[in-house]
Design a protein around this motif. Structure first.
Motif, PDB file in Angstrom:
ATOM      1  N   VAL A   1       0.841  -1.206   0.000  1.00 59.15           N
ATOM      2  CA  VAL A   1       0.000   0.000   0.000  1.00 59.15           C
ATOM      3  C   VAL A   1       0.871   1.249   0.000  1.00 59.15           C
ATOM      4  CG1 VAL A   1      -1.734   1.297   1.277  1.00 59.15           C
ATOM      5  CG2 VAL A   1      -1.893  -1.200   1.148  1.00 59.15           C
ATOM      6  N   ILE A   2       1.910   1.247   0.832  1.00 51.83           N
ATOM      7  CA  ILE A   2       2.812   2.389   0.908  1.00 51.83           C
ATOM      8  C   ILE A   2       3.529   2.597  -0.424  1.00 51.83           C
ATOM      9  CG2 ILE A   2       4.922   3.243   1.985  1.00 51.83           C
ATOM     10  CD1 ILE A   2       2.399   3.511   3.690  1.00 51.83           C
ATOM     11  N   ASP A   3       3.964   1.518  -1.067  1.00 50.13           N
ATOM     12  CA  ASP A   3       4.663   1.641  -2.352  1.00 50.13           C
ATOM     13  C   ASP A   3       3.750   2.213  -3.426  1.00 50.13           C
ATOM     14  OD1 ASP A   3       6.978   0.684  -1.279  1.00 50.13           O
ATOM     15  OD2 ASP A   3       6.704  -1.379  -1.974  1.00 50.13           O
ATOM     16  N   MET A   4       2.475   1.837  -3.404  1.00 51.11           N
ATOM     17  CA  MET A   4       1.534   2.402  -4.374  1.00 51.11           C
ATOM     18  C   MET A   4       1.362   3.899  -4.168  1.00 51.11           C
ATOM     19  SD  MET A   4      -1.483  -0.437  -4.964  1.00 51.11           S
ATOM     20  CE  MET A   4      -1.850  -0.663  -3.224  1.00 51.11           C
ATOM     21  N   MET A   5       1.346   4.330  -2.905  1.00 51.66           N
ATOM     22  CA  MET A   5       1.236   5.759  -2.620  1.00 51.66           C
ATOM     23  C   MET A   5       2.496   6.511  -3.046  1.00 51.66           C
ATOM     24  SD  MET A   5      -0.620   5.694   1.130  1.00 51.66           S
ATOM     25  CE  MET A   5      -0.745   7.493   1.213  1.00 51.66           C
ATOM     26  N   LEU A   6       3.662   5.874  -2.849  1.00 51.19           N
ATOM     27  CA  LEU A   6       4.916   6.499  -3.243  1.00 51.19           C
ATOM     28  C   LEU A   6       5.041   6.604  -4.756  1.00 51.19           C
ATOM     29  CD1 LEU A   6       7.568   4.960  -0.815  1.00 51.19           C
ATOM     30  CD2 LEU A   6       6.993   7.372  -1.051  1.00 51.19           C
ATOM     31  N   ALA A   7       4.401   5.676  -5.472  1.00 52.37           N
ATOM     32  CA  ALA A   7       4.504   5.683  -6.932  1.00 52.37           C
ATOM     33  C   ALA A   7       3.752   6.850  -7.551  1.00 52.37           C
ATOM     34  CB  ALA A   7       3.980   4.363  -7.503  1.00 52.37           C
ATOM     35  N   LEU A   8       2.777   7.420  -6.839  1.00 51.54           N
ATOM     36  CA  LEU A   8       2.001   8.540  -7.365  1.00 51.54           C
ATOM     37  C   LEU A   8       2.743   9.851  -7.133  1.00 51.54           C
ATOM     38  CD1 LEU A   8      -1.544   7.547  -6.032  1.00 51.54           C
ATOM     39  CD2 LEU A   8      -0.716   7.340  -8.382  1.00 51.54           C
TER      40      LEU A   8
ATOM     41  N   ALA B   1      -2.111  14.977  -3.757  1.00 51.88           N
ATOM     42  CA  ALA B   1      -2.666  16.011  -2.886  1.00 51.88           C
ATOM     43  C   ALA B   1      -3.818  16.748  -3.555  1.00 51.88           C
ATOM     44  CB  ALA B   1      -1.568  17.006  -2.489  1.00 51.88           C
ATOM     45  N   VAL B   2      -3.667  17.072  -4.830  1.00 53.06           N
ATOM     46  CA  VAL B   2      -4.736  17.766  -5.560  1.00 53.06           C
ATOM     47  C   VAL B   2      -5.974  16.879  -5.650  1.00 53.06           C
ATOM     48  CG1 VAL B   2      -5.416  18.637  -7.828  1.00 53.06           C
ATOM     49  CG2 VAL B   2      -3.197  19.265  -6.873  1.00 53.06           C
ATOM     50  N   SER B   3      -5.783  15.597  -5.892  1.00 54.06           N
ATOM     51  CA  SER B   3      -6.922  14.677  -6.007  1.00 54.06           C
ATOM     52  C   SER B   3      -7.686  14.592  -4.688  1.00 54.06           C
ATOM     53  CB  SER B   3      -6.426  13.283  -6.415  1.00 54.06           C
ATOM     54  OG  SER B   3      -5.742  13.328  -7.645  1.00 54.06           O
ATOM     55  N   ILE B   4      -6.958  14.486  -3.584  1.00 60.20           N
ATOM     56  CA  ILE B   4      -7.606  14.415  -2.266  1.00 60.20           C
ATOM     57  C   ILE B   4      -8.346  15.710  -1.969  1.00 60.20           C
ATOM     58  CG2 ILE B   4      -7.195  14.204   0.211  1.00 60.20           C
ATOM     59  CD1 ILE B   4      -4.795  12.428  -0.485  1.00 60.20           C
ATOM     60  N   ALA B   5      -7.703  16.853  -2.228  1.00 61.00           N
ATOM     61  CA  ALA B   5      -8.320  18.144  -1.953  1.00 61.00           C
ATOM     62  C   ALA B   5      -9.551  18.369  -2.816  1.00 61.00           C
ATOM     63  CB  ALA B   5      -7.306  19.265  -2.189  1.00 61.00           C
ATOM     64  N   ALA B   6      -9.503  17.924  -4.072  1.00 59.15           N
ATOM     65  CA  ALA B   6     -10.650  18.094  -4.957  1.00 59.15           C
ATOM     66  C   ALA B   6     -11.848  17.271  -4.487  1.00 59.15           C
ATOM     67  CB  ALA B   6     -10.263  17.697  -6.388  1.00 59.15           C
TER      68      ALA B   6
ATOM     69  N   ILE C   1      -5.062  18.033   5.442  1.00 62.91           N
ATOM     70  CA  ILE C   1      -5.228  16.587   5.304  1.00 62.91           C
ATOM     71  C   ILE C   1      -4.572  16.091   4.019  1.00 62.91           C
ATOM     72  CG2 ILE C   1      -6.909  14.738   4.974  1.00 62.91           C
ATOM     73  CD1 ILE C   1      -8.807  16.291   6.789  1.00 62.91           C
ATOM     74  N   ALA C   2      -4.776  16.804   2.910  1.00 63.08           N
ATOM     75  CA  ALA C   2      -4.227  16.379   1.624  1.00 63.08           C
ATOM     76  C   ALA C   2      -2.702  16.345   1.669  1.00 63.08           C
ATOM     77  CB  ALA C   2      -4.710  17.320   0.527  1.00 63.08           C
ATOM     78  N   VAL C   3      -2.096  17.395   2.190  1.00 63.44           N
ATOM     79  CA  VAL C   3      -0.632  17.434   2.268  1.00 63.44           C
ATOM     80  C   VAL C   3      -0.124  16.407   3.278  1.00 63.44           C
ATOM     81  CG1 VAL C   3       1.363  18.880   2.800  1.00 63.44           C
ATOM     82  CG2 VAL C   3      -0.574  19.851   1.567  1.00 63.44           C
ATOM     83  N   GLY C   4      -0.852  16.208   4.372  1.00 60.45           N
ATOM     84  CA  GLY C   4      -0.453  15.224   5.368  1.00 60.45           C
ATOM     85  C   GLY C   4      -0.474  13.805   4.826  1.00 60.45           C
ATOM     86  N   VAL C   5      -1.494  13.476   4.034  1.00 60.37           N
ATOM     87  CA  VAL C   5      -1.584  12.135   3.453  1.00 60.37           C
ATOM     88  C   VAL C   5      -0.406  11.862   2.533  1.00 60.37           C
ATOM     89  CG1 VAL C   5      -2.929  10.695   1.868  1.00 60.37           C
ATOM     90  CG2 VAL C   5      -4.089  11.971   3.678  1.00 60.37           C
TER      91      VAL C   5
ATOM     92  N   TYR D   1      -2.960  28.089  -4.353  1.00 60.15           N
ATOM     93  CA  TYR D   1      -2.844  28.748  -5.652  1.00 60.15           C
ATOM     94  C   TYR D   1      -3.885  28.218  -6.634  1.00 60.15           C
ATOM     95  CZ  TYR D   1      -0.755  30.331 -10.033  1.00 60.15           C
ATOM     96  OH  TYR D   1      -0.543  30.891 -11.275  1.00 60.15           O
ATOM     97  N   LEU D   2      -4.167  26.921  -6.531  1.00 61.16           N
ATOM     98  CA  LEU D   2      -5.149  26.298  -7.424  1.00 61.16           C
ATOM     99  C   LEU D   2      -6.586  26.510  -6.960  1.00 61.16           C
ATOM    100  CD1 LEU D   2      -3.287  22.928  -8.120  1.00 61.16           C
ATOM    101  CD2 LEU D   2      -3.517  24.876  -9.663  1.00 61.16           C
ATOM    102  N   GLY D   3      -6.769  27.229  -5.857  1.00 59.47           N
ATOM    103  CA  GLY D   3      -8.109  27.522  -5.370  1.00 59.47           C
ATOM    104  C   GLY D   3      -8.721  26.462  -4.494  1.00 59.47           C
ATOM    105  N   LEU D   4      -7.879  25.586  -3.928  1.00 61.38           N
ATOM    106  CA  LEU D   4      -8.377  24.498  -3.089  1.00 61.38           C
ATOM    107  C   LEU D   4      -8.153  24.761  -1.605  1.00 61.38           C
ATOM    108  CD1 LEU D   4      -7.070  21.505  -5.241  1.00 61.38           C
ATOM    109  CD2 LEU D   4      -9.419  22.351  -5.099  1.00 61.38           C
ATOM    110  N   GLY D   5      -7.665  25.955  -1.267  1.00 63.78           N
ATOM    111  CA  GLY D   5      -7.362  26.272   0.124  1.00 63.78           C
ATOM    112  C   GLY D   5      -8.496  26.962   0.835  1.00 63.78           C
ATOM    113  N   ASN D   6      -8.163  27.947   1.649  1.00 69.46           N
ATOM    114  CA  ASN D   6      -9.152  28.659   2.455  1.00 69.46           C
ATOM    115  C   ASN D   6     -10.167  29.356   1.552  1.00 69.46           C
ATOM    116  OD1 ASN D   6     -10.563  30.174   4.333  1.00 69.46           O
ATOM    117  ND2 ASN D   6      -8.733  30.790   5.462  1.00 69.46           N
TER     118      ASN D   6
END
Length: 317
Positions: free
Chosen positions: A153-160, A166-171, A182-186, A255-260
């Motif tokens: 599971v960790i290797d699959m996350m590292l491969a991305l 982060a953008v996918s999680i935030a979206a 949360i997105a940056v932490g993941v 910057y992409l509009g996914l923040g505050n």
């Protein structure tokens, strides 16, 4: 095995290698080398200035960062902007707000996002990596199976790509400051997990662990009382490097509009996004937050790299 994974595993081996090579304290030697490192001094100085500004920024800001006190002096349609002057040292933004005040107050939110997201990644990643390392080292056949599942599971996350993840999680979660954390932490989780696991595997073969097991010390006590505490050196180094990455990725999401969603609240990534439209007429509006992000990330990176070199005998030779 990817280059990213190899670099993490190499960092995980440093503590064990240094303790084998010399009998002195690892961190005593590392701190001595850091004191003589110009890279560490520069990075530490930048980091200290940034943290101090983030803490006291709201109190030393000359004006309210959200108040449009000079709105009538800025005419966006006529491309008339106000640059640095005695009353506003860094000029005004497109809504007539004081740029210096927004930079000072925005540093706190930037630091908050970076620290919280890094701590989130560290906590979850260390839990996964600690379980995997303990299971593989002391768990027998069932431990190897558990380690295999967790590491795939960790290797699959590292491969991305980290920013794409982060953008996918935030979206998916929606626009908010919590989402960015949360997105940056993941994104940080797999790095810390694999790093702590590798460090624990390196420590598991040390003489003191073999002696403890030969004396009949319980596995839980060996893991929690000996292996885990002595495996945290590379993790501490990575935490410093992860803060730099977290600040950059958090700024990118903003910057992409996914923040505050409240764009009036100062944050360096949001300020950079707002200034993009006026770059031709007022480029300094974008330069100020961009420099803040770059210099701060550089400070954390320099300190982290200096710490890594202090631990790695090959890099020092």
């Amino acid at each position: 095995m990817t280059a990213k994974t190899t670099k993490i595993d190499r960092l995980a081996e440093l503590t064990a290698q240094r303790e084998t090579a010399a009998g002195g304290s690892l961190w005593t030697e590392a701190l001595r080398r850091l004191r003589g490192s110009k890279m560490a001094m520069i990075g530490g100085g930048i980091m200290a200035v940034f943290v101090i500004i983030a803490i006291i920024g709201p109190w030393i800001a000359p004006h309210d960062p959200t108040a449009q006190l000079w709105r009538g002096e800025v005419r966006v349609n006529a491309a008339e902007f106000v640059g640095p002057r005695a009353e506003n040292w860094l000029g005004l933004d497109h809504l007539g707000r004081d740029e210096l005040s927004r930079m000072l107050v925005g540093a706190r939110q930037t630091l908050l996002v970076g620290v919280v997201s890094t701590l989130l990644g560290l906590a979850v990643g260390a839990l996964i990596g600690g379980v995997a390392g303990a299971a593989l080292s002391f768990g027998g056949a069932w431990g190897r199976r558990l380690d295999t599942v967790l590491m795939r599971v960790i290797d699959m996350m590292l491969a991305l790509p980290s920013l794409l993840l982060a953008v996918s999680i935030a979206a998916v979660m929606g626009q908010s400051l919590t989402t960015v954390m949360i997105a940056v932490g993941v994104v940080q989780i797999p790095v810390f997990a694999r790093l702590l696991r590798g460090s624990m595997l390196a420590q598991a073969g040390a003489d003191y662990v073999l002696a403890a097991r030969a004396l009949g010390v319980r596995r839980r006590r060996v893991v929690l009382g000996h292996v885990l505490p002595n495996s945290l050196g590379p993790v501490i180094v990575q935490t410093t490097l992860a803060l730099a990455t977290a600040i950059i990725e958090a700024a990118a999401l903003s910057y992409l509009g996914l923040g505050n969603p409240d764009a009036s609240q100062p944050e360096w990534g949001v300020m950079l996004a707002q200034a993009q439209r006026f770059f031709d007429q007022a480029p300094m509006m974008a330069v100020y937050p961009a420099l803040g992000i770059i210099i701060t990330a550089l400070g954390f990176t320099l300190l982290g790299e200096a710490m890594r070199e202090a631990l790695d005998p090959k890099l020092r030779s």
